[in-house]
Write a protein that holds these residues in place. Structure first.
Motif, PDB file in Angstrom:
ATOM      1  N   GLU A  68       0.853  -1.185   0.000  1.00  0.00           N
ATOM      2  CA  GLU A  68       0.000   0.000   0.000  1.00  0.00           C
ATOM      3  C   GLU A  68       0.888   1.234   0.000  1.00  0.00           C
ATOM      4  OE1 GLU A  68      -3.245   0.720  -0.253  1.00  0.00           O
ATOM      5  OE2 GLU A  68      -3.654  -1.381  -0.678  1.00  0.00           O
ATOM      6  N   GLY A  69       0.296   2.385  -0.193  1.00  0.00           N
ATOM      7  CA  GLY A  69       1.042   3.641  -0.142  1.00  0.00           C
ATOM      8  C   GLY A  69       0.133   4.725   0.402  1.00  0.00           C
ATOM      9  N   LEU A  70       0.601   5.425   1.416  1.00  0.00           N
ATOM     10  CA  LEU A  70      -0.158   6.546   1.976  1.00  0.00           C
ATOM     11  C   LEU A  70       0.824   7.543   2.560  1.00  0.00           C
ATOM     12  CD1 LEU A  70      -1.935   5.365   5.289  1.00  0.00           C
ATOM     13  CD2 LEU A  70      -0.441   3.877   3.992  1.00  0.00           C
ATOM     14  N   LYS A  71       0.328   8.680   3.044  1.00  0.00           N
ATOM     15  CA  LYS A  71       1.244   9.723   3.493  1.00  0.00           C
ATOM     16  C   LYS A  71       0.834  10.330   4.827  1.00  0.00           C
ATOM     17  CE  LYS A  71       2.981  11.472  -0.956  1.00  0.00           C
ATOM     18  NZ  LYS A  71       2.898  12.609  -1.888  1.00  0.00           N
ATOM     19  N   ALA A  72       1.838  10.849   5.537  1.00  0.00           N
ATOM     20  CA  ALA A  72       1.607  11.634   6.751  1.00  0.00           C
ATOM     21  C   ALA A  72       2.067  13.057   6.466  1.00  0.00           C
ATOM     22  CB  ALA A  72       2.387  11.053   7.918  1.00  0.00           C
ATOM     23  N   TYR A  73       1.343  14.028   7.034  1.00  0.00           N
ATOM     24  CA  TYR A  73       1.614  15.448   6.786  1.00  0.00           C
ATOM     25  C   TYR A  73       1.717  16.188   8.112  1.00  0.00           C
ATOM     26  CZ  TYR A  73      -0.493  13.955   2.366  1.00  0.00           C
ATOM     27  OH  TYR A  73      -0.799  13.264   1.216  1.00  0.00           O
ATOM     28  N   PHE A 117      -3.574  10.434   5.947  1.00  0.00           N
ATOM     29  CA  PHE A 117      -4.768  10.504   5.105  1.00  0.00           C
ATOM     30  C   PHE A 117      -5.362   9.123   4.806  1.00  0.00           C
ATOM     31  CE2 PHE A 117      -6.922  11.176   0.940  1.00  0.00           C
ATOM     32  CZ  PHE A 117      -7.874  12.093   1.373  1.00  0.00           C
ATOM     33  N   ARG A 118      -6.564   8.895   5.264  1.00  0.00           N
ATOM     34  CA  ARG A 118      -7.416   7.734   4.963  1.00  0.00           C
ATOM     35  C   ARG A 118      -6.767   6.353   5.165  1.00  0.00           C
ATOM     36  NH1 ARG A 118     -11.818   8.732   0.295  1.00  0.00           N
ATOM     37  NH2 ARG A 118     -12.881   7.328   1.726  1.00  0.00           N
ATOM     38  N   GLN A 142      -5.669  17.310   3.807  1.00  0.00           N
ATOM     39  CA  GLN A 142      -4.533  16.495   4.246  1.00  0.00           C
ATOM     40  C   GLN A 142      -3.652  17.228   5.253  1.00  0.00           C
ATOM     41  OE1 GLN A 142      -2.982  15.615   0.307  1.00  0.00           O
ATOM     42  NE2 GLN A 142      -3.947  13.606   0.254  1.00  0.00           N
ATOM     43  N   TYR A 143      -3.491  18.529   5.062  1.00  0.00           N
ATOM     44  CA  TYR A 143      -2.631  19.327   5.949  1.00  0.00           C
ATOM     45  C   TYR A 143      -3.382  19.955   7.122  1.00  0.00           C
ATOM     46  CZ  TYR A 143       1.511  18.954   2.984  1.00  0.00           C
ATOM     47  OH  TYR A 143       2.599  18.482   2.294  1.00  0.00           O
ATOM     48  N   GLY A 144      -4.712  19.788   7.153  1.00  0.00           N
ATOM     49  CA  GLY A 144      -5.486  20.359   8.249  1.00  0.00           C
ATOM     50  C   GLY A 144      -5.781  21.833   8.097  1.00  0.00           C
ATOM     51  N   ASP A 145      -5.619  22.374   6.858  1.00  0.00           N
ATOM     52  CA  ASP A 145      -5.888  23.797   6.623  1.00  0.00           C
ATOM     53  C   ASP A 145      -7.376  24.082   6.463  1.00  0.00           C
ATOM     54  OD1 ASP A 145      -3.203  24.380   6.705  1.00  0.00           O
ATOM     55  OD2 ASP A 145      -2.909  24.262   4.545  1.00  0.00           O
TER      56      ASP A 145
END
Length: 339
Positions: A57-62, A72-73, A324-327
């Motif tokens: 899988e691939g996902l990201k943290a910001y 994200f998700r 994703q960044y919480g903006d």
């Protein structure tokens, strides 16, 4: 981390402090373990090596402006991994275990999470492999789940800018009823040659038509395709396309913006009717498409007439990244905070 040039990070691997591992033995999953070793010690007859019994899988943290860390998700990634497990007969990892492993590895490598507005993020790679020794073509009896992280820059060096793509007819990424809907390494091995042909010819990536009739839009390399016209977000419906979590998110955001959403077969000729188009996935979020060349038929579908990303793609891209960044608010509960 003062010694990392966050603004000039490539999309590649960098050693971090820890990874998280979990073993499946005797019919059950064990505990999550924190590990600082980069290598895996596996049997030479492991099913992942011989029969491709592996999924990833691939996902990201910001890191947000508020200093909080958001992933994200991850639940959607856990569910997609479970779908792959059912497809290639591996034991399903529970969603809670998956999310806990992600939380644990992100927290343990917190110093590698790029600062807000650096253009970089922390890429998270969960991997599940068959480790049990097997010479006959059978599923393994032992498995290893690993999650590692690495800070990455933008997937395309130009960031959010239009790119040219090329239709490759002589290769298929996946068969209609094959493993295309699962995130297994074999699909990517099958795309390497076509991808090299596209890159060598100066294109961002290859573009696949459906394997059965070579009439319909399938995938853009390792990403999903979408087109925009008449206030409608249109994306292919196919039994060989990986269900992209980014694409799912963009469909929802398009609906939130009052657009219609259609998932249906898209004939190649329809490309000339799109006002905008893009490739979407975790790595690039959206890579707007400038044009798609069909060299075999001497055609070029020019989508971005002025060479710039379209207004709808830009709005979708900015909205998704803001969540994703919480903006901006997260109305669908997509973000997992790591505290």
């Amino acid at each position: 981390m003062k010694d990392i040039d966050w603004a000039n990070l490539s999309f590649g691997y960098m050693k971090t402090d820890y990874n998280v591992r979990c073993y499946y033995r005797d019919g059950k999953w064990g505990e999550l373990e924190l590990c600082s070793e980069e290598t895996l010690n596996i049997h030479m007859a492991a099913t992942c090596l011989h029969y491709g019994q592996e999924a990833f899988e691939g996902l990201k943290a910001y890191r947000g402006k508020d200093g909080k860390i958001r992933v994200f998700r991850p639940q959607a990634n856990a569910e997609r991994l479970q779908s792959t497990c059912r497809g290639i007969l591996m034991p399903e990892l529970p969603t809670e275990t998956f999310c806990e492993a992600v939380r644990k590895v992100v927290k343990a490598n917190e110093r590698f999470i790029p600062p807000y507005e650096s253009g970089a993020s922390l890429y998270i790679r969960p991997l599940l492999i068959g480790t049990g020794a097997q010479v006959g073509v059978h599923p393994a009896n032992e498995y290893l789940f690993v999650v590692f992280v690495t800070p990455v820059g933008p997937y395309f060096k130009g960031g959010f800018a239009t790119n040219p793509y090329v239709i490759i007819r002589q290769f298929d990424r996946a068969a209609p009823l094959g493993t295309g809907t699962y995130k297994v390494g074999g699909n990517y091995a099958a795309s390497l040659r076509a991808n090299k042909i596209a890159h060598d010819a100066g294109y961002a990536s290859e573009f696949y038509l459906d394997a059965k009739e070579k009439k319909y839009i399938d995938e853009c390399g390792a990403a999903n395709f979408f087109g925009i016209k008449d206030n409608t977000y249109i994306t292919p419906l196919s039994t060989s396309i990986l269900p992209s979590i980014t694409n799912r998110s963009l469909m929802q955001l398009a609906e939130d913006m009052g657009m219609k959403v259609e998932r249906r077969p898209i004939p190649e000729e329809e490309l000339e009717t799109f006002e905008e188009a893009g490739a979407c996935g975790t790595a690039a979020v959206i890579s707007p498409i400038e044009r798609i060349d069909d060299l075999e038929n001497h055609k070029s579908y020019i989508i971005a007439k002025d060479g710039k990303p379209g207004p709808v793609s830009e709005k979708l891209y900015n909205r998704l990244r803001a969540i994703q960044y919480g903006d901006e608010p997260d109305p669908h509960g997509w973000v997992m905070l790591v505290e």
